[in-house]
Design a protein around this motif. Structure first.
Motif, PDB file in Angstrom:
ATOM      1  N   GLY A 107       0.775  -1.236   0.000  1.00 47.65           N
ATOM      2  CA  GLY A 107       0.000   0.000   0.000  1.00 47.65           C
ATOM      3  C   GLY A 107       0.803   1.280   0.000  1.00 47.65           C
ATOM      4  O   GLY A 107       0.229   2.371   0.025  1.00 47.65           O
ATOM      5  N   SER A 108       2.112   1.198  -0.059  1.00 49.58           N
ATOM      6  CA  SER A 108       2.920   2.419  -0.092  1.00 49.58           C
ATOM      7  C   SER A 108       4.180   2.203  -0.915  1.00 49.58           C
ATOM      8  O   SER A 108       4.646   1.071  -1.087  1.00 49.58           O
ATOM      9  CB  SER A 108       3.291   2.870   1.322  1.00 49.58           C
ATOM     10  N   ALA A 109       4.709   3.307  -1.435  1.00 52.15           N
ATOM     11  CA  ALA A 109       5.930   3.230  -2.231  1.00 52.15           C
ATOM     12  C   ALA A 109       6.583   4.602  -2.264  1.00 52.15           C
ATOM     13  O   ALA A 109       5.930   5.631  -2.051  1.00 52.15           O
ATOM     14  CB  ALA A 109       5.620   2.772  -3.654  1.00 52.15           C
ATOM     15  N   ARG A 110       7.879   4.585  -2.554  1.00 56.35           N
ATOM     16  CA  ARG A 110       8.627   5.837  -2.723  1.00 56.35           C
ATOM     17  C   ARG A 110       9.507   5.686  -3.960  1.00 56.35           C
ATOM     18  O   ARG A 110      10.185   4.678  -4.124  1.00 56.35           O
ATOM     19  CB  ARG A 110       9.472   6.134  -1.492  1.00 56.35           C
ATOM     20  N   THR A 111       9.451   6.693  -4.837  1.00 54.88           N
ATOM     21  CA  THR A 111      10.287   6.729  -6.029  1.00 54.88           C
ATOM     22  C   THR A 111      11.092   8.022  -6.020  1.00 54.88           C
ATOM     23  O   THR A 111      10.717   8.991  -5.358  1.00 54.88           O
ATOM     24  CB  THR A 111       9.444   6.658  -7.320  1.00 54.88           C
TER      25      THR A 111
ATOM     26  N   ALA B 196       3.387   1.567  -8.243  1.00 58.29           N
ATOM     27  CA  ALA B 196       4.064   0.636  -7.337  1.00 58.29           C
ATOM     28  C   ALA B 196       3.205   0.355  -6.109  1.00 58.29           C
ATOM     29  O   ALA B 196       2.998  -0.809  -5.731  1.00 58.29           O
ATOM     30  CB  ALA B 196       5.428   1.193  -6.937  1.00 58.29           C
ATOM     31  N   ALA B 197       2.701   1.403  -5.484  1.00 61.79           N
ATOM     32  CA  ALA B 197       1.893   1.222  -4.269  1.00 61.79           C
ATOM     33  C   ALA B 197       0.605   0.457  -4.568  1.00 61.79           C
ATOM     34  O   ALA B 197       0.223  -0.442  -3.815  1.00 61.79           O
ATOM     35  CB  ALA B 197       1.566   2.581  -3.648  1.00 61.79           C
ATOM     36  N   SER B 198      -0.048   0.789  -5.663  1.00 61.51           N
ATOM     37  CA  SER B 198      -1.339   0.166  -5.948  1.00 61.51           C
ATOM     38  C   SER B 198      -1.211  -1.278  -6.417  1.00 61.51           C
ATOM     39  O   SER B 198      -2.148  -2.063  -6.261  1.00 61.51           O
ATOM     40  CB  SER B 198      -2.128   0.990  -6.966  1.00 61.51           C
ATOM     41  N   ASN B 199      -0.067  -1.653  -6.951  1.00 65.73           N
ATOM     42  CA  ASN B 199       0.153  -3.033  -7.387  1.00 65.73           C
ATOM     43  C   ASN B 199       0.924  -3.853  -6.360  1.00 65.73           C
ATOM     44  O   ASN B 199       1.186  -5.034  -6.577  1.00 65.73           O
ATOM     45  CB  ASN B 199       0.876  -3.050  -8.737  1.00 65.73           C
ATOM     46  N   SER B 200       1.268  -3.249  -5.243  1.00 74.41           N
ATOM     47  CA  SER B 200       2.085  -3.911  -4.225  1.00 74.41           C
ATOM     48  C   SER B 200       1.375  -5.080  -3.537  1.00 74.41           C
ATOM     49  O   SER B 200       2.032  -5.934  -2.947  1.00 74.41           O
ATOM     50  CB  SER B 200       2.520  -2.899  -3.165  1.00 74.41           C
ATOM     51  N   HIS B 201       0.063  -5.126  -3.633  1.00 75.98           N
ATOM     52  CA  HIS B 201      -0.694  -6.205  -2.990  1.00 75.98           C
ATOM     53  C   HIS B 201      -0.650  -7.508  -3.792  1.00 75.98           C
ATOM     54  O   HIS B 201      -1.179  -8.527  -3.341  1.00 75.98           O
ATOM     55  CB  HIS B 201      -2.143  -5.780  -2.770  1.00 75.98           C
TER      56      HIS B 201
ATOM     57  N   LEU C  19      -9.169   1.812   0.713  1.00 77.68           N
ATOM     58  CA  LEU C  19      -9.198   0.505   0.070  1.00 77.68           C
ATOM     59  C   LEU C  19     -10.550  -0.118   0.385  1.00 77.68           C
ATOM     60  O   LEU C  19     -10.876  -0.338   1.548  1.00 77.68           O
ATOM     61  CB  LEU C  19      -8.064  -0.377   0.605  1.00 77.68           C
ATOM     62  N   ALA C  20     -11.353  -0.356  -0.671  1.00 73.58           N
ATOM     63  CA  ALA C  20     -12.690  -0.913  -0.465  1.00 73.58           C
ATOM     64  C   ALA C  20     -13.058  -1.775  -1.659  1.00 73.58           C
ATOM     65  O   ALA C  20     -13.206  -1.274  -2.766  1.00 73.58           O
ATOM     66  CB  ALA C  20     -13.711   0.200  -0.293  1.00 73.58           C
ATOM     67  N   GLY C  21     -13.166  -3.059  -1.429  1.00 74.03           N
ATOM     68  CA  GLY C  21     -13.559  -3.958  -2.518  1.00 74.03           C
ATOM     69  C   GLY C  21     -12.553  -3.928  -3.645  1.00 74.03           C
ATOM     70  O   GLY C  21     -11.368  -4.173  -3.440  1.00 74.03           O
ATOM     71  N   ALA C  22     -13.019  -3.597  -4.832  1.00 67.91           N
ATOM     72  CA  ALA C  22     -12.172  -3.625  -6.019  1.00 67.91           C
ATOM     73  C   ALA C  22     -11.519  -2.287  -6.334  1.00 67.91           C
ATOM     74  O   ALA C  22     -10.811  -2.174  -7.331  1.00 67.91           O
ATOM     75  CB  ALA C  22     -12.995  -4.078  -7.217  1.00 67.91           C
TER      76      ALA C  22
ATOM     77  N   ARG D 113      -3.137  12.580  -6.966  1.00 62.49           N
ATOM     78  CA  ARG D 113      -4.118  11.647  -6.382  1.00 62.49           C
ATOM     79  C   ARG D 113      -4.550  10.699  -7.501  1.00 62.49           C
ATOM     80  O   ARG D 113      -4.698  11.106  -8.641  1.00 62.49           O
ATOM     81  CB  ARG D 113      -5.328  12.393  -5.823  1.00 62.49           C
ATOM     82  N   GLY D 114      -4.753   9.447  -7.120  1.00 61.92           N
ATOM     83  CA  GLY D 114      -5.172   8.479  -8.117  1.00 61.92           C
ATOM     84  C   GLY D 114      -6.068   7.421  -7.518  1.00 61.92           C
ATOM     85  O   GLY D 114      -5.994   7.119  -6.326  1.00 61.92           O
ATOM     86  N   ARG D 115      -6.936   6.851  -8.360  1.00 61.27           N
ATOM     87  CA  ARG D 115      -7.808   5.740  -7.977  1.00 61.27           C
ATOM     88  C   ARG D 115      -7.549   4.588  -8.924  1.00 61.27           C
ATOM     89  O   ARG D 115      -7.315   4.792 -10.111  1.00 61.27           O
ATOM     90  CB  ARG D 115      -9.284   6.147  -8.051  1.00 61.27           C
ATOM     91  N   VAL D 116      -7.632   3.385  -8.386  1.00 63.63           N
ATOM     92  CA  VAL D 116      -7.450   2.181  -9.191  1.00 63.63           C
ATOM     93  C   VAL D 116      -8.625   1.232  -9.044  1.00 63.63           C
ATOM     94  O   VAL D 116      -9.376   1.302  -8.072  1.00 63.63           O
ATOM     95  CB  VAL D 116      -6.151   1.418  -8.805  1.00 63.63           C
TER      96      VAL D 116
END
Length: 131
Positions: free
Chosen positions: A31-35, A65-70, A102-105, A125-128
């Protein structure tokens, strides 16, 4: 860097677009990342300041990175960025992404881009969506 499968970490770290721009994955956790990106002459616009696309790409890389980290594929639904300040050539910028919802999909992330003095340069800000 903890909490992320090694295969996921390697795939994120091997992003060819980030490599082309010089964006480095500094840290990655669930859920987190740093670039980070050092501003070079190649990243300037015709005003002599960093191109907005370079700063956007830095923030977007932290977001991805953060959003795909799961370990699940996360596809961007929407993003926006506010540019707050310009920096000079040679300055290293850091983008820090945090999962804010983070909620559902779906999930939401806030990414703060800072300079070496830790002053905010941009907010993204971003949503996935996770299919």
């Amino acid at each position: 860097m903890t909490g992320v499968d090694d295969e996921v970490r390697e795939r994120i770290d091997a992003d060819p677009f980030c490599e082309t721009l010089g964006i480095e994955l500094v840290s990655l956790d669930a859920g987190s990342a740093r670039t980070a990106l050092t501003v070079t002459e190649d990243l300037l616009n015709f005003h002599g300041t960093p191109h907005g696309g370079a700063i956007y790409s830095l923030a977007d890389a932290a977001f991805a990175a953060a959003s795909n980290s799961h370990g699940e594929t996360a596809l961007a639904l929407e993003t926006n960025i506010s540019y707050l300040d310009a920096v000079e050539v040679g300055e290293t910028l850091t983008a820090t992404a945090e999962e804010t919802h983070l909620a559902g999909a779906t999930a939401e992330y806030e990414i703060v881009v800072t300079d070496e003095a830790d002053d905010r340069v941009a907010t993204f800000r971003g949503r996935v969506y996770r299919p």
